[in-house]
Design an enzyme around this catalytic site. Sequence first.
Site, PDB file in Angstrom:
ATOM      1  N   ASP A   1      42.546  38.795  40.156  1.00  0.00           N
ATOM      2  CA  ASP A   1      41.643  37.699  39.740  1.00  0.00           C
ATOM      3  C   ASP A   1      42.110  36.424  40.541  1.00  0.00           C
ATOM      4  OD1 ASP A   1      40.441  39.648  38.020  1.00  0.00           O
ATOM      5  OD2 ASP A   1      41.154  39.026  36.421  1.00  0.00           O
TER       6      ASP A   1
ATOM      7  N   ASP B   1      36.595  33.359  40.831  1.00  0.00           N
ATOM      8  CA  ASP B   1      37.712  34.081  40.565  1.00  0.00           C
ATOM      9  C   ASP B   1      37.959  35.044  41.680  1.00  0.00           C
ATOM     10  OD1 ASP B   1      38.211  33.105  38.068  1.00  0.00           O
ATOM     11  OD2 ASP B   1      37.952  34.748  36.872  1.00  0.00           O
TER      12      ASP B   1
ATOM     13  N   ASP C   1      34.294  44.168  40.002  1.00  0.00           N
ATOM     14  CA  ASP C   1      34.815  45.387  40.398  1.00  0.00           C
ATOM     15  C   ASP C   1      34.425  46.294  39.132  1.00  0.00           C
ATOM     16  OD1 ASP C   1      36.534  43.735  38.924  1.00  0.00           O
ATOM     17  OD2 ASP C   1      38.178  44.160  39.934  1.00  0.00           O
TER      18      ASP C   1
ATOM     19  N   CYS D   1      41.625  45.545  38.795  1.00  0.00           N
ATOM     20  CA  CYS D   1      42.097  44.265  38.203  1.00  0.00           C
ATOM     21  C   CYS D   1      43.651  43.923  38.420  1.00  0.00           C
ATOM     22  CB  CYS D   1      41.613  44.030  36.799  1.00  0.00           C
ATOM     23  SG  CYS D   1      39.927  44.477  36.591  1.00  0.00           S
TER      24      CYS D   1
ATOM     25  N   HIS E   1      33.385  39.115  37.518  1.00  0.00           N
ATOM     26  CA  HIS E   1      34.118  39.972  38.588  1.00  0.00           C
ATOM     27  C   HIS E   1      33.141  41.226  39.016  1.00  0.00           C
ATOM     28  CE1 HIS E   1      37.777  38.359  36.311  1.00  0.00           C
ATOM     29  NE2 HIS E   1      37.322  37.504  37.134  1.00  0.00           N
TER      30      HIS E   1
HETATM   31  O1  DAV Z   1      32.303  44.572  33.621  1.00  0.00           O
HETATM   32  O2  DAV Z   1      33.543  43.892  32.056  1.00  0.00           O
HETATM   33  C1  DAV Z   1      35.654  43.294  34.007  1.00  0.00           C
HETATM   34  C2  DAV Z   1      36.441  42.865  35.014  1.00  0.00           C
HETATM   35  C3  DAV Z   1      37.689  42.174  34.496  1.00  0.00           C
HETATM   36  N1  DAV Z   1      38.605  41.823  35.789  1.00  0.00           N
HETATM   37  C4  DAV Z   1      33.318  43.713  33.272  1.00  0.00           C
HETATM   38  C5  DAV Z   1      34.351  43.321  34.466  1.00  0.00           C
END
Ligand code: DAV
Length: 694
Positions: free
Chosen positions: A432, A518, A571, A675, A569
């Site tokens: 991140d 991020d 991913d 992540c 995010h």
């Molecule tokens: O779909 O909750 C979470 C990613 C956390 N870095 C989601 C994305």
Amino acid sequence: MNCDPGNQKGLNDREKRQKWAISEAVVNSDRLDINNYPVMQRWETPFMMELAKVACENRGRVLEVGFGMGISARAIQQLQVQEHIILEANKSVFDKLQTFISSCNHPIVAHGPAFWQDSIDLIQDESLDGILYDAYPVVWDEQHTHQFDFIAKAYKKMLPGGILTYCNLTSFGVLRGRYDTWETLFNETQLPQLIKCGIPSTCINFKIVSVSPPPDCEYYNYDTAIVPICRKPFSALSDTSKGDEQVTKVPLLPPASASAGILRATNKISALKMTASEISKAEQELQTLKKQVMRKTSLWSVDGKPVTRRVNAWTQWGNLKEVVVGVADNGCFIPTQPACHPSVNREGGSNTTHKSSADAGSVISDELPWPKGRKKQAKIDAANAQLDNLAKVLEQRGIRVLRPDPSINWDREIKTPFFTAENQFCCVCGRDSVITIGNIILEATMSRRDRYFEVMAFRDIISELHKSDKNMLWKAAPKPTMRDGMYREEWWDLDLETRYKRMHDFTFCVSEDEPVFDAADITRCGKDIFVQLSMTCNRAGIEWLRRELSPHGIRVHMVRFPYDLAPSHLDCTFVPLRPGLVLTNPDRPCMEEDLKLLRKNGWRFIEAPPPVNSVRPWASQSSKWLSMNVLVIGPHTVVVEAEETSMKQLLENEGFEVISVPFRDVYEFGGGLHCATWDIERDDRMDDFFPNQH
Ligand code: DAV
């Protein structure tokens, strides 16, 4: 056996060594002889494997003294250490070693032909994770003692937590006849000498293993053999054992947390009966040790010379060579703030894996406020165990793994001219806060106040890379003020229906006043990168990326997913797996307009299956789609969370090798496998996977 191997009469020690160095090695599949001395025999193979296992317990950087028939060298290679250093004295054996090196998969550095006395100082002090000493007693008077001369010198080359073993069968085979048991032999002939070498008695032990020498073996006629185990302790421990020459059966220190090379305080303390002040001293020592380990790991040097390191990651799928895996130490709960209103998942269990206490979330959410400050140590330890395991799995694949600074205290208020945050978060999710794009390491602006300084946990690694890779560019996006006015806090109060109605506005809790992103809002496909408009990345942030990266030939594309009403995010939403293939989220279709480029260039989409375990741990702020937060480590290999067997099946059907690792204990620390990693080097290039741009 005849103890004077060949004519040493009339020669001084130097001459004896010189003679040995140039003597022809006579080797066949069963044995190696030099000057008619039985140096090594094939039956020792299982025994050598045992020695290698001890020396490689921490993996890392392992020194082997004496190549012989290459039996232990092969074992060490099989155990997949990160660096394997071999010292060999005899010229003709050294020639064979050169041939061996060319057939090996893992890096070997060979020094020689030279006696260890002449080459040991090529190795930096405090740089070795393990040592296997198996040299022949060239000067025959030293038959029973040569290992101690070596250990006395080599001990300082070991890192705290390092482990040493040795073999001297020609000596043990003779001595065994004089003692009733291995234990008395060891305690009387080895232990006092090892203590003289500086090793505290509490750190010395041995194990007995079975062997089967042939009846006519010239030097060994027992069906068991001794494997000495010597560890280098923390200095606090060596202090407590100073002057301790009394030997009783002692517990071994528990093994180092091998992947990170970090010994955790809990391990250390439970192994010993220590007073409170000794414990606190040991804890301080632990912090220092962790720092030393980090420094050593990030330097990644061989013999004092930095290995050529390369910042290079153009894709999500190139063969991974070097990666950072986060650590959960001192991890805290997310404080409530304009960019984040954390809440307890009602459906979440108190245990992330078994669903037995699945109603814990509703109880916590009804009866308790969102917690503050540091998480419980047991939760931190559980996450660290899974992070360490991931690191180990990656290392076993020959990937260099670095870890961020575990000593930062995140449970500390931060105050800037513009805001106050009551505590910070953690450094599990390097993904991140920092991204490698080609040869650029780019620090993100971040969007949450508690993550303002998170990148500092990665700074040692970044500045080390900046020193060693002269082509690396180090960029940091402008830090936003994160003052109240930068956010639209009223967004949090919108009900779902209103958010749904406004889904095509793509306006979230962050305003457009200052560029914000991020690093995990970005995904890389060679010349083209995709950036998601989200709660953590605004249009100004994407524009900043476009202007900054286009002079480097990189094309920046915005992607939007209107059905994700609180996107953060990319991913868990849009995951490129290899050229031409993206894993997509069935709940979060991409704007058709944003997909045009991929369709025009023949890309294909596969939908992630529903998560097998869709229960979010009660404190996790990520969605159930962490199931698709996979880590691609090469064009054919993907790491997947162990419970997500449907994802495994899908990827196997696509031709991937799937590695499963448990990771649910990490979820509440900010995310999943992708992540919690930050790739530094992949074997890839700035390829153009989208030649049809218009
Ligand atoms: O779909 O909750 C979470 C990613 C956390 N870095 C989601 C994305």
